[in-house]
Design a protein around this motif. Structure first.
Motif, short mmCIF file in Angstrom:
data_model
loop_
_atom_site.label_atom_id
_atom_site.label_comp_id
_atom_site.label_asym_id
_atom_site.label_seq_id
_atom_site.Cartn_x
_atom_site.Cartn_y
_atom_site.Cartn_z
N LEU A 33 9.43 33.65 0.81
CA LEU A 33 8.10 32.38 0.17
C LEU A 33 9.19 32.39 -1.08
O LEU A 33 9.01 30.90 -0.77
N ARG A 34 9.61 32.69 -1.70
CA ARG A 34 9.99 31.27 -3.03
C ARG A 34 11.29 31.50 -2.37
O ARG A 34 11.22 30.21 -3.17
N ALA A 35 11.80 31.60 -1.59
CA ALA A 35 13.09 30.86 -0.62
C ALA A 35 12.48 29.03 -0.31
O ALA A 35 13.39 28.90 -0.79
N GLN A 36 11.21 29.95 0.25
CA GLN A 36 10.89 28.53 0.64
C GLN A 36 9.94 27.18 0.07
O GLN A 36 10.50 26.48 -0.28
N LEU A 37 10.87 27.46 -1.28
CA LEU A 37 10.18 26.44 -2.81
C LEU A 37 11.01 25.86 -3.31
O LEU A 37 10.74 24.55 -3.59
N ASP A 38 11.97 26.22 -2.04
CA ASP A 38 13.49 25.25 -2.48
C ASP A 38 13.61 24.08 -2.27
O ASP A 38 13.93 24.23 -1.09
N GLY A 39 13.61 22.74 -2.63
CA GLY A 39 13.25 21.70 -1.60
C GLY A 39 11.35 21.66 -1.03
O GLY A 39 11.49 20.22 -0.71
N ILE A 40 10.46 21.95 -1.67
CA ILE A 40 9.79 22.22 -1.06
C ILE A 40 8.86 20.40 -1.41
O ILE A 40 8.50 19.94 -2.59
N LEU A 41 8.11 20.50 -0.15
CA LEU A 41 7.15 18.87 -0.31
C LEU A 41 5.44 19.02 0.03
O LEU A 41 5.82 20.19 0.49
N VAL A 42 4.69 17.84 -0.56
CA VAL A 42 3.73 18.87 -0.49
C VAL A 42 2.58 17.40 -0.38
O VAL A 42 3.68 15.95 -0.16
N GLU A 43 1.53 17.38 0.20
CA GLU A 43 0.41 16.32 0.37
C GLU A 43 -0.53 16.90 -0.22
O GLU A 43 -1.13 17.36 -0.04
N SER A 44 -1.16 15.81 -0.66
CA SER A 44 -2.28 16.34 -1.75
C SER A 44 -3.48 16.19 0.30
O SER A 44 -3.94 14.98 1.16
N ILE A 45 -4.76 17.27 0.09
CA ILE A 45 -5.69 17.31 0.70
C ILE A 45 -6.95 16.84 0.24
O ILE A 45 -7.72 16.59 1.25
N ASP A 46 -7.57 17.63 -0.72
CA ASP A 46 -8.69 17.52 -1.26
C ASP A 46 -8.03 16.79 -3.29
O ASP A 46 -8.38 17.33 -3.99
N ASP A 47 -9.96 16.54 -3.21
CA ASP A 47 -9.77 16.31 -4.74
C ASP A 47 -9.75 17.72 -5.91
O ASP A 47 -10.04 17.42 -7.12
N ASP A 48 -9.95 18.90 -4.83
CA ASP A 48 -9.88 20.26 -5.78
C ASP A 48 -8.93 19.96 -6.39
O ASP A 48 -8.64 21.01 -7.01
N GLY A 49 -7.70 19.58 -5.54
CA GLY A 49 -6.30 19.81 -5.58
C GLY A 49 -5.79 21.06 -5.08
O GLY A 49 -4.23 20.85 -4.67
N SER A 50 -6.06 21.10 -3.18
CA SER A 50 -5.32 21.52 -2.21
C SER A 50 -3.94 20.95 -2.29
O SER A 50 -4.62 19.63 -2.11
N ILE A 51 -3.38 21.17 -1.90
CA ILE A 51 -2.16 21.11 -1.13
C ILE A 51 -1.72 21.00 0.34
O ILE A 51 -1.33 22.66 0.46
#
Length: 126
Positions: A33-51
């Motif tokens: 899971l730590r290795a998957q953080l390398d270069g990870i992209l995200v997308e906002s889902i809601d106003d609570d900060g979920s991504i």
């Protein structure tokens, strides 16, 4: 592994720090899971900060569950806010942030005086 959605972006410093904090302790398949953080992209889902999480590298974790790690803190009104990492097919899929009573979250995780941490197994809450 990447979405073609134009809202997909690099995580903010706060989001990156929160993901790293949630994956700080050792538990089953945490290295994958730590290795998957390398270069990870995200997308906002809601106003609570979920991504939504879009790993660009790494191999799937063999964790037999959906949420291997969780953080919690108390919002300004004393209601618990939960932070969960969800997996899909062994890959990071979502950082879910929600308040137990579904009201507005006044304190962002970085502003919380104390964050509590738990893994699905074997460590438990600390």
């Amino acid at each position: 592994m990447c979405s073609s959605n134009p809202e997909v972006r690099r995580p903010s410093n706060e989001e990156s720090g929160l993901l790293q904090w949630l994956l700080q302790k050792d538990f089953q398949d945490v290295e994958e899971l730590r290795a998957q953080l390398d270069g990870i992209l995200v997308e906002s889902i809601d106003d609570d900060g979920s991504i939504r999480l879009y790993p660009q590298k790494g191999s799937p974790a063999g964790f037999a569950g959906l949420a291997p790690v969780e953080g919690r803190y108390e919002d300004a009104d004393g209601i618990t806010v939960s932070l969960l990492i969800h997996l899909r097919n062994g890959f990071l899929h979502e950082l879910e942030i929600y308040k137990d009573d579904s009201t507005f979250i006044a304190l962002r995780p970085a502003e919380a005086p104390t964050l509590r941490y738990a893994t699905a197994r074997p460590l438990g809450w600390s």
